[in-house]
Design an enzyme around this catalytic site. Structure first.
Site, PDB file in Angstrom:
ATOM      1  N   ARG A  78       0.773  -1.209   0.044  1.00 46.45           N
ATOM      2  CA  ARG A  78      -0.222  -0.025   0.001  1.00 46.45           C
ATOM      3  C   ARG A  78       0.503   1.302   0.161  1.00 46.45           C
ATOM      4  O   ARG A  78       1.686   1.668   0.928  1.00 46.45           O
ATOM      5  CB  ARG A  78      -0.929   0.452   1.187  1.00 46.45           C
ATOM      6  CG  ARG A  78      -1.846   1.085   1.327  1.00 46.45           C
ATOM      7  CD  ARG A  78      -2.606   0.704   2.702  1.00 46.45           C
ATOM      8  NE  ARG A  78      -3.804   1.728   2.183  1.00 46.45           N
ATOM      9  CZ  ARG A  78      -3.552   2.685   2.639  1.00 46.45           C
ATOM     10  NH1 ARG A  78      -2.640   2.717   4.370  1.00 46.45           N
ATOM     11  NH2 ARG A  78      -4.619   3.569   3.963  1.00 46.45           N
ATOM     12  N   ASN A 153      -7.394   8.211   3.039  1.00 49.11           N
ATOM     13  CA  ASN A 153      -6.519   7.791   4.033  1.00 49.11           C
ATOM     14  C   ASN A 153      -7.698   8.195   4.770  1.00 49.11           C
ATOM     15  O   ASN A 153      -7.252   9.724   5.235  1.00 49.11           O
ATOM     16  CB  ASN A 153      -4.632   7.913   3.595  1.00 49.11           C
ATOM     17  CG  ASN A 153      -5.022   6.587   5.099  1.00 49.11           C
ATOM     18  OD1 ASN A 153      -4.628   6.042   5.479  1.00 49.11           O
ATOM     19  ND2 ASN A 153      -4.338   8.269   6.246  1.00 49.11           N
ATOM     20  N   GLU A 154      -8.070   7.630   5.923  1.00 51.98           N
ATOM     21  CA  GLU A 154      -8.260   7.500   7.067  1.00 51.98           C
ATOM     22  C   GLU A 154      -9.436   8.962   6.534  1.00 51.98           C
ATOM     23  O   GLU A 154      -9.325   9.846   7.499  1.00 51.98           O
ATOM     24  CB  GLU A 154      -7.708   8.148   7.701  1.00 51.98           C
ATOM     25  CG  GLU A 154      -6.804   6.512   8.188  1.00 51.98           C
ATOM     26  CD  GLU A 154      -5.828   6.733   9.009  1.00 51.98           C
ATOM     27  OE1 GLU A 154      -5.291   7.466  10.500  1.00 51.98           O
ATOM     28  OE2 GLU A 154      -5.578   5.708   9.894  1.00 51.98           O
ATOM     29  N   HIS A 220      -8.957   0.045  10.007  1.00 55.59           N
ATOM     30  CA  HIS A 220      -7.931   0.511  10.579  1.00 55.59           C
ATOM     31  C   HIS A 220      -7.757   0.234  11.746  1.00 55.59           C
ATOM     32  O   HIS A 220      -8.427   0.348  12.649  1.00 55.59           O
ATOM     33  CB  HIS A 220      -7.295   1.732  10.024  1.00 55.59           C
ATOM     34  CG  HIS A 220      -6.410   1.815   9.137  1.00 55.59           C
ATOM     35  ND1 HIS A 220      -5.927   3.079   8.834  1.00 55.59           N
ATOM     36  CD2 HIS A 220      -6.746   1.232   7.575  1.00 55.59           C
ATOM     37  CE1 HIS A 220      -6.305   3.782   7.472  1.00 55.59           C
ATOM     38  NE2 HIS A 220      -6.519   2.053   7.276  1.00 55.59           N
ATOM     39  N   TYR A 222      -5.797  -0.047  15.591  1.00 59.48           N
ATOM     40  CA  TYR A 222      -4.767  -0.085  16.413  1.00 59.48           C
ATOM     41  C   TYR A 222      -5.643   0.136  18.015  1.00 59.48           C
ATOM     42  O   TYR A 222      -5.701  -0.546  18.383  1.00 59.48           O
ATOM     43  CB  TYR A 222      -4.400   1.434  15.817  1.00 59.48           C
ATOM     44  CG  TYR A 222      -4.005   2.085  15.013  1.00 59.48           C
ATOM     45  CD1 TYR A 222      -2.596   1.482  15.136  1.00 59.48           C
ATOM     46  CD2 TYR A 222      -4.153   2.030  13.592  1.00 59.48           C
ATOM     47  CE1 TYR A 222      -2.201   1.714  13.433  1.00 59.48           C
ATOM     48  CE2 TYR A 222      -3.347   2.308  12.694  1.00 59.48           C
ATOM     49  CZ  TYR A 222      -1.522   1.961  12.641  1.00 59.48           C
ATOM     50  OH  TYR A 222      -1.249   2.075  11.133  1.00 59.48           O
ATOM     51  N   GLU A 249      -4.961  -0.787   8.099  1.00 59.16           N
ATOM     52  CA  GLU A 249      -3.774  -0.964   8.744  1.00 59.16           C
ATOM     53  C   GLU A 249      -3.710  -1.491   9.611  1.00 59.16           C
ATOM     54  O   GLU A 249      -5.319  -1.356  10.081  1.00 59.16           O
ATOM     55  CB  GLU A 249      -3.381   0.493   8.692  1.00 59.16           C
ATOM     56  CG  GLU A 249      -2.706   2.060   7.576  1.00 59.16           C
ATOM     57  CD  GLU A 249      -3.045   2.656   7.684  1.00 59.16           C
ATOM     58  OE1 GLU A 249      -2.092   3.143   9.413  1.00 59.16           O
ATOM     59  OE2 GLU A 249      -2.519   4.150   7.327  1.00 59.16           O
ATOM     60  N   TRP A 278       1.085  -1.099   9.428  1.00 59.99           N
ATOM     61  CA  TRP A 278       2.019   0.052   9.304  1.00 59.99           C
ATOM     62  C   TRP A 278       2.871   0.209  10.093  1.00 59.99           C
ATOM     63  O   TRP A 278       3.389  -0.655  11.186  1.00 59.99           O
ATOM     64  CB  TRP A 278       1.069   0.706   9.106  1.00 59.99           C
ATOM     65  CG  TRP A 278       1.826   1.975  10.103  1.00 59.99           C
ATOM     66  CD1 TRP A 278       2.186   2.649  10.530  1.00 59.99           C
ATOM     67  CD2 TRP A 278       0.942   3.630   8.094  1.00 59.99           C
ATOM     68  NE1 TRP A 278       2.288   4.164  10.827  1.00 59.99           N
ATOM     69  CE2 TRP A 278       2.246   4.024   9.299  1.00 59.99           C
ATOM     70  CE3 TRP A 278       0.686   3.484   7.262  1.00 59.99           C
ATOM     71  CZ2 TRP A 278       1.964   5.450   7.796  1.00 59.99           C
ATOM     72  CZ3 TRP A 278       0.557   4.177   6.796  1.00 59.99           C
ATOM     73  CH2 TRP A 278       1.062   5.630   7.440  1.00 59.99           C
TER      74      TRP A 278
END
Length: 447
Positions: A78, A153-154, A220, A222, A249, A278
């Site tokens: 990516r 992205n995001e 994503h 986290y 991610e 990531w």
């Protein structure tokens, strides 16, 4: 990705599955396309992304990174691009695609300028990102077999995350109206983590906006995703609704409240979900670097885990069939040697330790130790062994490893000590050697 960990502290709720909803097949799709909850190539062969994110827009000279991640086993990269509103503009899209194809990688191209829109003042809108893709259309048309367009992205922060549904649907329509036939990827709001569940609850409206039915959703993961329960519940909702999903991610549990990467990796493998870690290198918070200073010979703890650990890239990635017969690259010599011993302290608790040399190269090697509980559940474990040939551990993951002379002691991490009867977990390490890598006798003690 850079600021979302500190900005989000919400916890996921456990949710129940909804009734199954069938997603229509892509209409005359070309190249990579959605099929049910997954992705297939033009020939109908399933393709599961196994790769990493590469911060290309900030390190345009690091073109060797494409070959480096391929040599480590990745089938996808990516690539971070800039639309010019915040970074870039990236005008080297043809060169990036050529690097992906040269290294037999599927290319996920993303505009990073949209990160945190609505909360980050400098961020670009998804509409602006769509305009960037249209400006690059001549480089993208005809590359549908090799390229996925990750629109932005995001794209929404934590302020008014509900705008995500309309903004994303409109961007998809704009690209389709411009003639793009590519597989599209769309990130969730809340800096990609969707902790307010806007993407989870409105995914169908976004998928329906695609006249080609060729959009995959991207989450994503986290610090919001720090428990196995939360991760499984979130993924279950998408499975129940037959919605296509990738983990675009994710990071690792470097602190006890951080992302549960072990569950992400195991669930992704069990469900056939693509994942992209990531990130390769160059982070301002280097704990998330997979390689130190872009050097594939200096993988970090995180890099070793992603590339070489259980359910990692080397073990699970399959090259896209568009590249024909896979090439063979010799980078290491792999050997496997296992020894297992058991100890039973007071109380009848026991465990076994299976020591394996998984890779070997001049001056070093990689090992894995699989710990398995005995007939009773255990709360923790300690594994010890003594090297006989002057080996020395240099790095380890999924355990706290210390050395005293030739003796090595490995204690469970906070998240993998408790094992049910017969259950197992594994930790890994790299070490230097003087040539011989004789497998030592490993002893496991349970508590």
């Amino acid at each position: 990705m850079r600021s979302r960990i500190a900005m989000i502290g919400a916890a996921l709720l456990v949710v129940a599955g909804f009734a199954l909803i069938d997603l229509p097949q892509a209409r005359a799709a070309v190249g990579l396309r959605v099929s049910g909850t997954g992705i297939v190539e033009a020939n109908g062969q399933p393709f599961v992304m196994r790769g990493v994110n590469h911060p290309h827009v900030w390190f345009t000279g690091r073109t060797s990174s494409f070959a480096d991640v391929k040599a480590l086993g990745a089938n996808t990269v990516r690539v971070v691009l800039g639309s010019g509103e915040r970074w870039g503009p990236s005008t080297d899209v043809p060169q990036v695609i050529a690097l992906c194809k040269q290294n037999r990688l599927i290319c996920v191209l993303e505009v990073h300028d949209t990160t945190g829109y609505g909360e980050e003042a400098a961020a670009a809108s998804l509409d602006q990102a769509a305009d960037y893709w249209i400006s690059q259309k001549s480089a993208l048309v005809g590359q549908e077999d090799y390229v996925v367009i990750n629109i932005g992205n995001e794209p929404i922060g934590n302020v008014d995350a509900a705008r995500w549904t309309t903004a994303t649907a409109d961007a998809i329509r704009k690209l389709r109206a411009a003639g793009f036939q590519h597989l599209l990827m769309v990130d969730g709001p809340n800096w990609g983590q969707d902790w307010q569940y806007v993407m989870r609850d409105n995914a169908q409206a976004v998928l329906d906006a695609d006249s080609r039915r060729n959009t995959v959703l991207s989450i994503h993961m986290y610090s919001v995703f720090n428990t196995a329960t939360g991760i499984v519940a979130y993924l279950d909702r998408f499975k129940a609704n037959n919605w296509p999903l990738v983990i675009g991610e994710f990071g690792w549990r470097f602190n006890s409240n951080e992302v549960d990467h072990e569950t992400i990796l195991s669930e992704a493998q069990a469900r056939g979900l693509g994942y992209l870690a990531w990130s390769w290198s160059g982070n301002s918070d280097p704990v998330l670097d997979l390689a130190t200073d872009f050097d594939p010979a200096r993988l970090t703890t995180w890099g070793q885990r992603v590339f070489n650990g259980a359910n990692g890239i080397k073990a699970t990635a399959k090259e896209a069939t568009i590249y024909g017969s896979p090439t063979t690259t010799t980078t290491t010599t792999t050997t496997t040697t296992t020894t297992t011993t058991t100890t039973t302290p007071g109380g009848g608790l026991s465990c076994t330790a299976a020591y394996t040399v998984t890779n070997q190269w001049p001056g070093g090697f990689q090992g894995e130790v699989r710990v398995t509980a005995g007939r009773s559940a255990i709360k923790g474990w300690t594994v010890t062994w003594a090297f006989a040939d002057g080996q020395a551990v240099t790095n380890a993951w999924n355990a706290t490893v210390t050395s005293s002379g030739s003796t090595v002691t490995a204690r469970n991490a906070g998240y993998n000590g408790a094992l049910a009867a017969g259950a197992s977990t594994a930790f890994g390490f790299t070490a230097t050697s003087r040539g011989a890598t004789t497998a030592p006798t490993a002893t496991c003690t349970a508590s």
